[in-house]
Design a protein around this motif. Structure first.
Motif, PDB file in Angstrom:
ATOM      1  N   LEU A  74       0.829  -1.206   0.000  1.00  0.00           N
ATOM      2  CA  LEU A  74       0.000   0.000   0.000  1.00  0.00           C
ATOM      3  C   LEU A  74       0.865   1.257   0.000  1.00  0.00           C
ATOM      4  O   LEU A  74       0.594   2.210  -0.735  1.00  0.00           O
ATOM      5  N   GLY A  75       1.900   1.269   0.850  1.00  0.00           N
ATOM      6  CA  GLY A  75       2.767   2.432   0.908  1.00  0.00           C
ATOM      7  C   GLY A  75       3.440   2.708  -0.428  1.00  0.00           C
ATOM      8  O   GLY A  75       3.510   3.858  -0.881  1.00  0.00           O
TER       9      GLY A  75
ATOM     10  N   ASP B 251       6.035  10.790   6.411  1.00  0.00           N
ATOM     11  CA  ASP B 251       4.614  10.704   6.752  1.00  0.00           C
ATOM     12  C   ASP B 251       4.471  10.007   8.103  1.00  0.00           C
ATOM     13  O   ASP B 251       5.128   8.987   8.363  1.00  0.00           O
ATOM     14  N   PRO B 252       3.610  10.529   8.993  1.00  0.00           N
ATOM     15  CA  PRO B 252       3.460   9.940  10.325  1.00  0.00           C
ATOM     16  C   PRO B 252       3.088   8.471  10.313  1.00  0.00           C
ATOM     17  O   PRO B 252       3.358   7.754  11.282  1.00  0.00           O
ATOM     18  N   HIS B 253       2.473   8.014   9.227  1.00  0.00           N
ATOM     19  CA  HIS B 253       2.104   6.597   9.156  1.00  0.00           C
ATOM     20  C   HIS B 253       3.292   5.681   9.418  1.00  0.00           C
ATOM     21  O   HIS B 253       3.156   4.637  10.070  1.00  0.00           O
TER      22      HIS B 253
ATOM     23  N   ALA C 286      -7.842   2.974   3.501  1.00  0.00           N
ATOM     24  CA  ALA C 286      -8.523   4.129   4.089  1.00  0.00           C
ATOM     25  C   ALA C 286      -7.981   4.453   5.470  1.00  0.00           C
ATOM     26  O   ALA C 286      -7.759   5.616   5.807  1.00  0.00           O
ATOM     27  N   MET C 287      -7.739   3.419   6.279  1.00  0.00           N
ATOM     28  CA  MET C 287      -7.286   3.644   7.645  1.00  0.00           C
ATOM     29  C   MET C 287      -5.846   4.137   7.719  1.00  0.00           C
ATOM     30  O   MET C 287      -5.488   4.941   8.575  1.00  0.00           O
ATOM     31  N   SER C 288      -5.006   3.649   6.811  1.00  0.00           N
ATOM     32  CA  SER C 288      -3.599   4.032   6.834  1.00  0.00           C
ATOM     33  C   SER C 288      -3.309   5.298   6.043  1.00  0.00           C
ATOM     34  O   SER C 288      -2.482   6.123   6.460  1.00  0.00           O
ATOM     35  N   PHE C 289      -3.978   5.460   4.897  1.00  0.00           N
ATOM     36  CA  PHE C 289      -3.606   6.541   3.995  1.00  0.00           C
ATOM     37  C   PHE C 289      -4.772   7.426   3.580  1.00  0.00           C
ATOM     38  O   PHE C 289      -4.654   8.216   2.640  1.00  0.00           O
ATOM     39  N   GLY C 290      -5.886   7.319   4.282  1.00  0.00           N
ATOM     40  CA  GLY C 290      -7.025   8.174   3.963  1.00  0.00           C
ATOM     41  C   GLY C 290      -6.718   9.646   4.142  1.00  0.00           C
ATOM     42  O   GLY C 290      -7.383  10.503   3.553  1.00  0.00           O
TER      43      GLY C 290
ATOM     44  N   ARG D 274      -4.104  10.958   3.042  1.00  0.00           N
ATOM     45  CA  ARG D 274      -3.372  11.331   1.830  1.00  0.00           C
ATOM     46  C   ARG D 274      -4.169  11.067   0.558  1.00  0.00           C
ATOM     47  O   ARG D 274      -3.900  11.658  -0.483  1.00  0.00           O
ATOM     48  N   VAL D 275      -5.127  10.148   0.628  1.00  0.00           N
ATOM     49  CA  VAL D 275      -5.867   9.701  -0.547  1.00  0.00           C
ATOM     50  C   VAL D 275      -7.345  10.041  -0.383  1.00  0.00           C
ATOM     51  O   VAL D 275      -7.945   9.738   0.660  1.00  0.00           O
ATOM     52  N   ASP D 276      -7.915  10.658  -1.387  1.00  0.00           N
ATOM     53  CA  ASP D 276      -9.347  10.949  -1.390  1.00  0.00           C
ATOM     54  C   ASP D 276     -10.086   9.667  -1.752  1.00  0.00           C
ATOM     55  O   ASP D 276     -10.151   9.279  -2.919  1.00  0.00           O
ATOM     56  N   MET D 277     -10.666   9.014  -0.755  1.00  0.00           N
ATOM     57  CA  MET D 277     -11.325   7.728  -0.987  1.00  0.00           C
ATOM     58  C   MET D 277     -12.632   7.866  -1.767  1.00  0.00           C
ATOM     59  O   MET D 277     -13.252   6.873  -2.133  1.00  0.00           O
ATOM     60  N   GLU D 278     -13.047   9.101  -2.030  1.00  0.00           N
ATOM     61  CA  GLU D 278     -14.244   9.337  -2.851  1.00  0.00           C
ATOM     62  C   GLU D 278     -13.884   9.566  -4.322  1.00  0.00           C
ATOM     63  O   GLU D 278     -14.771   9.650  -5.167  1.00  0.00           O
ATOM     64  N   ASP D 279     -12.602   9.685  -4.609  1.00  0.00           N
ATOM     65  CA  ASP D 279     -12.143   9.907  -5.982  1.00  0.00           C
ATOM     66  C   ASP D 279     -12.037   8.553  -6.681  1.00  0.00           C
ATOM     67  O   ASP D 279     -11.037   7.840  -6.569  1.00  0.00           O
TER      68      ASP D 279
END
Length: 275
Positions: A160-161, A174-176, A223-227, A229-234
């Motif tokens: 995912l990263g 990134d804090p993740h 979504a939980m890790s990178f939401g 940074r990532v628009d999950m609606e796009d």
């Protein structure tokens, strides 16, 4: 922005995704919860403090163990996480409190068990947090921390990263990526010993699950890790990410092509307040 403020902002931003996917992820989370609760010896009548409770685990599982004669205090740094937890089934059995684990609003020596699943690595001053854990534990009381092992041993996080970095951009700081702070064997145990905890033990927990190849099983973790940074609606962006993720997972397919072979590596560290 101070380190404490940055951590609050990061988790406030992630709270909706964590709350939204909590029930979906519950079965998988139980694979992590039970070894942690076993390790600290949580049982009937215990007073349990769960730090960084997030969407509710292992606090909810702990409540089932301690029963009506025990109690579970579920704390988290950001009230938004607790607001999501409060809506989950079983939350009425918990005492919810917004609290910074570096400055716990709890009296000394009143807790039997402290649990913390995937939280200690984000604390700006982990030494202070561990000293607080020691303070609130009763003499002989136990604590347990579950953290992620090395990044290289985490198939899904790595894939995912890499995909998010390639498609959406992801800075190295990134804090993740703090989730791997205690990935080195023995690093958390040493920190616990320095904080004055005794009987410290650390051991690996390794899993090799399979994940279905016929659907985007990674969406909740994405979504939980990178939401943030990532628009999950796009939808167009998600299609590109899905394609990049599938490409990176392809070498891990089983012989019949129905699943992916994954690796998960955790570290479980336990200790006690000296009697």
């Amino acid at each position: 922005m101070t380190d404490d403020e940055a951590v609050r902002a990061h988790w406030r931003e992630k709270a909706p995704a964590w709350s939204g996917w909590a029930d979906t992820m519950a079965a998988m989370a139980d694979r992590f919860n039970q070894p942690l609760l076993d390790a600290v010896g949580a049982g009937a009548g215990d007073r349990v403090l769960d730090l960084a409770a997030g969407a509710g685990e292992p606090a909810l599982s702990a409540a089932a163990r301690v029963g009506e004669t025990g109690c579970v205090i579920a704390t988290d740094l950001v009230p938004e996480m607790l607001a999501g937890l409060a809506k989950r089934e079983g939350a009425a059995r918990l005492h919810l409190a917004a609290a910074d684990m570096q400055r716990l609003p709890i009296a000394e020596a009143c807790i039997d068990r402290v649990t913390c699943r995937f939280g200690i690595m984000f604390v700006p001053d982990a030494a202070l947090a561990l000293a607080e854990v020691r303070r609130v534990l009763r003499p002989g009381g136990t604590c347990g921390f579950l953290v992620w092992g090395p990044r290289a041993d985490q198939t899904l996080f790595t894939v995912l990263g890499d995909a998010v970095a390639a498609i959406a951009g992801l800075p190295d700081d990134d804090p993740h990526f703090q989730i791997f702070t205690y990935g080195e064997a023995g690093s958390l145990a040493r920190a616990m010993e320095t904080a004055g905890l005794s009987e410290v033990q650390e051991r690996p927990l390794a899993f090799t699950p399979t994940a279905p190849a016929d659907r985007p099983f990674w969406r909740p973790q994405l979504a939980m890790s990178f939401g943030h940074r990532v628009d999950m609606e796009d939808k167009a962006l998600l299609r590109r990410l899905d394609e990049a993720i599938r490409e990176r997972l392809a070498p891990l397919k089983t012989e019949d092509g129905s699943a992916y072979r994954m690796r998960v590596h955790l570290r479980l560290a336990t200790g006690a307040r000296p009697a």
